[in-house]
Enzyme design. Structure first.
Site, short mmCIF file in Angstrom:
data_model
loop_
_atom_site.label_atom_id
_atom_site.label_comp_id
_atom_site.label_asym_id
_atom_site.label_seq_id
_atom_site.Cartn_x
_atom_site.Cartn_y
_atom_site.Cartn_z
N MET A 291 -1.24 4.27 -5.91
CA MET A 291 -0.97 3.23 -4.93
C MET A 291 -1.19 1.88 -5.60
SD MET A 291 -3.04 0.93 -3.17
CE MET A 291 -4.53 1.29 -2.30
N ASP B 141 0.84 -1.19 0.00
CA ASP B 141 0.00 0.00 0.00
C ASP B 141 0.88 1.25 0.00
OD1 ASP B 141 -2.58 -1.29 0.12
OD2 ASP B 141 -2.04 -1.89 2.14
N THR B 142 0.30 2.36 -0.43
CA THR B 142 1.08 3.56 -0.73
C THR B 142 0.13 4.75 -0.77
OG1 THR B 142 2.62 2.28 -2.10
CG2 THR B 142 2.53 4.62 -2.53
N VAL B 143 0.68 5.98 -0.74
CA VAL B 143 -0.11 7.16 -1.10
C VAL B 143 0.63 7.91 -2.20
CG1 VAL B 143 -1.18 7.40 1.15
CG2 VAL B 143 0.91 8.67 0.68
#
Length: 502
Positions: A399, A317-319
């Site tokens: 993401m 997961d990421t932004v």
């Protein structure tokens, strides 16, 4: 200052726009938005993670990249992992923690391009952490889903309890940490009390990162990779990121007419086949360029082939967010702690949730991305920019961990081949090959989804709900002219596009 920010939580976009209204530029606004994301989206990111940014400075003829990828600890070896009982890299825990690169990256960006100072840009995040914020359904879902393993660490269980949507989450220790960084700069995070607290928390849990590892960390200014796509120039971050993987897919799509890149069963299967080639190259070559030479030719040559991917990378997961201002600055920024809630380790008394980026290393001594001391792993984070006739034109990214190239390429095709507005480009239904490469995930409203589901082709097809989280949270921004922009925030997340019209 006039400008725009697009982020995957509305509080982040609002904080960025507020900084613009107070005289900050796009770089200031992007960091303000990112810091808020580190508070309100702990399932996606944290100040204990890594950061990469592509910045097109006002008046420049090209962008510059900042690589904020943390390294493994000085004691991180395959032998040390074997001694701890691991036959393969674990996905959680202190042994997966690498040095956090984000805070230094913030400081380096502010030093070079900022106008209002680190304290000002971190103030909204500190306030939100101290006062609390309303938990969204996305965060509540992850807090409950991950509680069984998060609760195994006493500090994580205390700071991140399971909560319902609509409840308020406060993080007073994180608020104090942000205030301290804003007041004293990033040095204390790496050389001072905070750095020692981080190292001590990792050491207590039998991890590798030490105070010396924290103090020796340096982020780097890098030359972005560039390629032609239609009439545009597309820029990606160089290794250790998988920017070359997205470029490999675009290089091959660029040989085909734009009219053939219409969403449907044929295009979905084409993307799946391109994924196999590009990810095969990733498995073979991508790692820390300080440890191995990495050729660009196989990625950018449309005729080059590759063996099937030799490993299955875990998902993450990421932004991602982007910002622009009336002076001509354009920022494409991505930041993450790898998995949902990262390692699950929170340094006591700081509120700092630490990343598990080290899980991407291999314990195979023959693998190019094998675990070694003070090494950067192959990195999934890939912000992107595009230029038209030598001028900044677009910022985009998403993401989705190891699946970022697949999703980023679909957003690029939506923008550049189909001519969609950025809001449409990031909201459009998507497809993605699963990390194990055994399933083609297809959002149920994707054109031809039913036909794909009925086919007997490999990989097998699984219909997923529209706006499924596995399809990423993408943002995009297009520059229409001086002080004129269009932007979109992915409806799969909780984001918004915010303008400063001052």
């Amino acid at each position: 200052m006039k400008g725009v920010v697009a982020a995957s939580h509305h509080l982040a976009s609002e904080a960025g726009a507020e900084v613009l209204r107070d005289g900050g530029n796009a770089i200031d606004a992007a960091i303000a938005a990112n810091a808020v994301m580190c508070v309100v989206y702990p399932h996606m990111t944290s100040i204990g993670g890594d950061l990469f940014a592509l910045v097109w400075p006002a008046g420049s003829d090209r962008p510059i990249g900042l690589e904020g990828a943390g390294r493994s600890g000085e004691g991180a070896t395959i032998e040390a992992m074997r001694e701890r009982g691991f036959a393969s890299m674990p996905v959680r825990g202190a042994t997966t923690v690498t040095v956090p690169g984000t805070v230094q990256a913030w400081g380096r960006l502010i030093e070079r391009f900022g106008t209002v100072g680190l304290g000002r840009v971190l103030a909204p995040a500190a306030t939100i952490a101290g006062d609390g914020f309303v938990v969204t359904e996305n965060l509540a879902r992850q807090l409950h889903a991950d509680h069984p393993w998060l609760s195994q660490d006493a500090e994580a269980a205390r700071v991140l309890p399971p909560m319902l949507a609509g409840m308020k989450l406060r993080q007073p220790e994180l608020a104090t940490t942000l205030e301290t960084i804003g007041r004293n700069g990033f040095g204390g995070f790496y050389f001072g009390e905070l750095g020692r607290a981080i190292a001590a928390a990792i050491q207590r849990r039998d991890g590798f990162v030490t105070s010396a590892d924290m103090a020796s960390f340096r982020s780097s200014w890098v030359e972005p990779l560039a390629m032609s796509y239609r009439e545009l120039t597309v820029y990606e971050m160089p290794p250790p990121t998988q920017g070359l993987v997205a470029m490999a897919m675009l290089a091959r799509l660029g040989t085909e007419p734009s009219a053939s890149l219409t969403p449907g069963p044929g295009f979905a299967r084409r993307l799946a086949s391109l994924r196999d080639v590009a990810y095969g190259l990733r498995s073979r070559y991508l790692t820390d360029p300080d440890f191995a030479g990495i050729p660009t030719e196989p990625f950018l040559d449309p005729a080059a082939t590759a063996p099937a991917p030799s490993d299955v990378l875990p998902d993450g997961d990421t932004v991602y967010l982007c910002a622009a201002d009336e002076e001509g600055n354009l920022v494409s920024l991505i930041q993450s702690l790898a998995f949902d809630f990262g390692s699950g380790v929170i340094a006591e008394g700081t509120g700092i949730l630490l990343q598990n980026r080290g899980c991407y290393f291999s314990l195979d001594p023959a693998h190019v991305n094998r675990l070694e001391p003070r090494k950067r792993t192959m990195h999934t984070l890939i912000p992107a920019l595009a230029a038209r006739e030598g001028r900044p034109y677009a910022a985009f990214g998403t993401m989705a961990g190891e699946g970022q190239p697949q999703i980023q390429v679909q957003v690029a095709v939506n923008l550049f081949d189909r001519g969609l507005d950025p809001a449409e480009a990031v909201a459009a239904p998507r497809v993605r090959v699963s990390p194990a490469a055994d399933t083609l995930w297809v959002e149920a409203d994707y054109p031809g989804a039913v036909e794909l589901n009925r086919s007997a082709d490999e990989p097998r097809v699984e219909l997923v709900p529209p706006r499924d989280q596995r399809m990423g949270h993408a943002q995009a921004l297009v520059v229409d002219g001086p002080g004129a922009w269009r932007a979109g925030a992915d409806p799969r997340a909780d984001g918004s596009v915010e303008f400063s019209r001052r």
